[in-house]
Design an enzyme around this catalytic site. Structure first.
Site, PDB file in Angstrom:
ATOM      1  N   CYS A 295      -1.921 -14.458  -3.608  1.00  0.00           N
ATOM      2  CA  CYS A 295      -1.685 -14.854  -2.215  1.00  0.00           C
ATOM      3  C   CYS A 295      -1.844 -16.359  -2.065  1.00  0.00           C
ATOM      4  CB  CYS A 295      -2.636 -14.113  -1.271  1.00  0.00           C
ATOM      5  SG  CYS A 295      -4.384 -14.517  -1.509  1.00  0.00           S
TER       6      CYS A 295
ATOM      7  N   ASP B 195     -15.531  -4.533  -5.203  1.00  0.00           N
ATOM      8  CA  ASP B 195     -15.525  -5.698  -4.330  1.00  0.00           C
ATOM      9  C   ASP B 195     -16.938  -6.270  -4.317  1.00  0.00           C
ATOM     10  OD1 ASP B 195     -13.309  -6.716  -2.104  1.00  0.00           O
ATOM     11  OD2 ASP B 195     -15.358  -7.311  -1.597  1.00  0.00           O
ATOM     12  N   SER B 196     -17.048  -7.548  -3.971  1.00  0.00           N
ATOM     13  CA  SER B 196     -18.364  -8.176  -3.946  1.00  0.00           C
ATOM     14  C   SER B 196     -18.965  -8.196  -2.549  1.00  0.00           C
ATOM     15  CB  SER B 196     -18.278  -9.605  -4.488  1.00  0.00           C
ATOM     16  OG  SER B 196     -17.368 -10.374  -3.727  1.00  0.00           O
TER      17      SER B 196
ATOM     18  N   ASP C 180      -5.756  -7.686  -6.537  1.00  0.00           N
ATOM     19  CA  ASP C 180      -5.366  -8.405  -5.313  1.00  0.00           C
ATOM     20  C   ASP C 180      -6.472  -9.395  -4.957  1.00  0.00           C
ATOM     21  OD1 ASP C 180      -4.068  -9.225  -3.060  1.00  0.00           O
ATOM     22  OD2 ASP C 180      -4.510  -7.430  -1.879  1.00  0.00           O
TER      23      ASP C 180
ATOM     24  N   ARG D 189       0.836  -1.206   0.000  1.00  0.00           N
ATOM     25  CA  ARG D 189       0.000   0.000   0.000  1.00  0.00           C
ATOM     26  C   ARG D 189       0.870   1.256   0.000  1.00  0.00           C
ATOM     27  NH1 ARG D 189      -3.431  -3.559   3.091  1.00  0.00           N
ATOM     28  NH2 ARG D 189      -2.397  -3.086   5.058  1.00  0.00           N
TER      29      ARG D 189
END
Length: 393
Positions: free
Chosen positions: A337, A247-248, A297, A206
């Protein structure tokens, strides 16, 4: 003391200080869940002390390679003290920090994060579960804190034959917290947030995005899988003209908007979309949109190597779509990730995605987890977070 006897030739990984023993390496022996066992080579040579896991393919997780070491509450406290002391080596610039990172800190199956005056622990193995009380006592003794919340709800506990457990282990009070990260304030809920409440491993990424934005003066930024908007805040702090965050999760987006307000940014510079990322990227392509910077991400597509092939297709698809939306000279910050996707494989996936999108570019940086999430030289599997910064030509 019970013993695990390995098959001939299977001691090599332990001689290299690898912290796992798989079921296929064991000739005979065993123990109860979490019980400390003596691990020996086929000829009876001592190799290590380990915690036994009857239900997992990883049958034993190493506590110590020292035959004279006693595995008890004092050992646990010593290891925790060493882990906490090691964090002073790093310039973390946050009061949200990982204090214990499992195998890398010699405490397999234990994750501990500190958020201000609150500790959050995750016990993901039979061994750490067996020593839960000793671990809790040691954490409060070493840190001087009084609040410890348990988030043992990770799916990996199912592989260990352990049920999900959450709640206060020590102390009580509000689970909604505010932390400082660099020059920003961010909030989380240790009871309901992802992982232990927040993604501390992306702290340095970030900051790097903030620095790139400040230097490049990105006009339009697309932040995919934005969760609670940490990158959104970093982009706005760096001077981005406008940030679209996708985003969901509606609750995550509500918190992301709250973070914009909490840090004093103009809300008109931020748009939040509760939507599927893949579908949104395709819609952006149909509208002919272009972005100066894109962040990908996504969640863990491949928890193990067995899932790598399917995950590779998913990673390639989102990166291909992102490349089509990236303006010439723009930057793609893309991450995996997934422990089942190696850094080399991830590089190949992104390269293939660029080729399919008809885009050329160069890698300006490789990114990884923050330094309080260390990877040891004997345990490369600990490198779960990989990131690339790709500049489109």
């Amino acid at each position: 003391m019970k013993t695990l006897r390995l098959k001939a030739g299977k001691e090599r990984s332990l001689l290299r200080r690898h912290p796992w023993v798989f079921d296929s390496a064991i000739a005979k022996g065993g123990g109860d869940a979490g019980e400390t066992v003596r691990v020996e080579s086929a000829d009876g040579q001592f190799l290590a002390w380990a915690a036994f896991s009857p239900n997992s393919r990883i049958k034993a997780r190493i506590w110590s390679f020292d035959e004279e070491q006693r595995i008890d509450a004092d050992f646990i406290e010593q290891r925790i003290a060493q882990a906490v002391a090691a964090r002073v080596w790093f310039d973390i610039q946050s009061d949200g920090v990982r204090l214990v990172h499992g195998e890398a800190d010699g405490l397999p199956g234990l994750i501990v994060d500190r958020y201000g005056d609150t500790l959050v622990a995750q016990f993901t193995s039979c061994g750490s579960e067996k020593f839960k009380k000793a671990i809790a006592d040691a954490l409060l003794q070493v840190t001087g804190l009084t609040r410890l919340y348990e988030r043992s709800d990770a799916s990996v506990r199912q592989l260990e034959g352990l049920p999900e457990v959450t709640g206060w282990l020590r102390g009580e009070g509000a689970t909604e917290l505010t932390i400082r990260e660099h020059d920003w304030r961010l909030t989380l809920d240790v009871a309901t947030g992802h992982k232990t409440g927040f993604y501390l491993d992306q702290r340095d990424s970030r900051q790097r995005f903030f620095e790139h934005t400040r230097h490049r003066r990105f006009g339009k930024v697309l932040n995919c899988y934005c969760y609670t908007g940490g990158v959104t805040v970093a982009a706005l702090a760096g001077g981005a003209g406008h940030v679209t965050s996708i985003d969901s999760s509606g609750p995550a987006l509500d918190r992301a908007l709250a973070h914009v307000r909490l840090n004093g940014f103009d809300e008109s510079r931020a748009t939040f979309l509760d939507a599927d990322v893949n579908a949104s990227l395709r819609q952006c392509i149909e509208r002919g949109e272009m972005f100066d910077a894109i962040v990908l991400d996504p969640p863990k597509f491949a928890p193990t190597a067995a899932h790598a092939e399917r995950a590779a297709r998913a990673y390639k698809d989102i990166n291909r779509l992102a490349f089509k939306l990236l303006a010439p000279g723009g930057e793609l910050f893309t991450y995996s990730c997934s422990g089942g996707i190696s850094a080399d494989l991830f590089h190949k996936i992104v390269a293939s995605a660029g080729t399919d999108a008809g885009v050329d570019g160069f890698i300006s940086e490789r990114l990884q987890g923050a330094p309080d999430h260390p990877m040891t030289i004997a345990f490369p599997e600990g490198e779960y977070l990989k990131g690339l910064v790709v500049v489109r030509r």
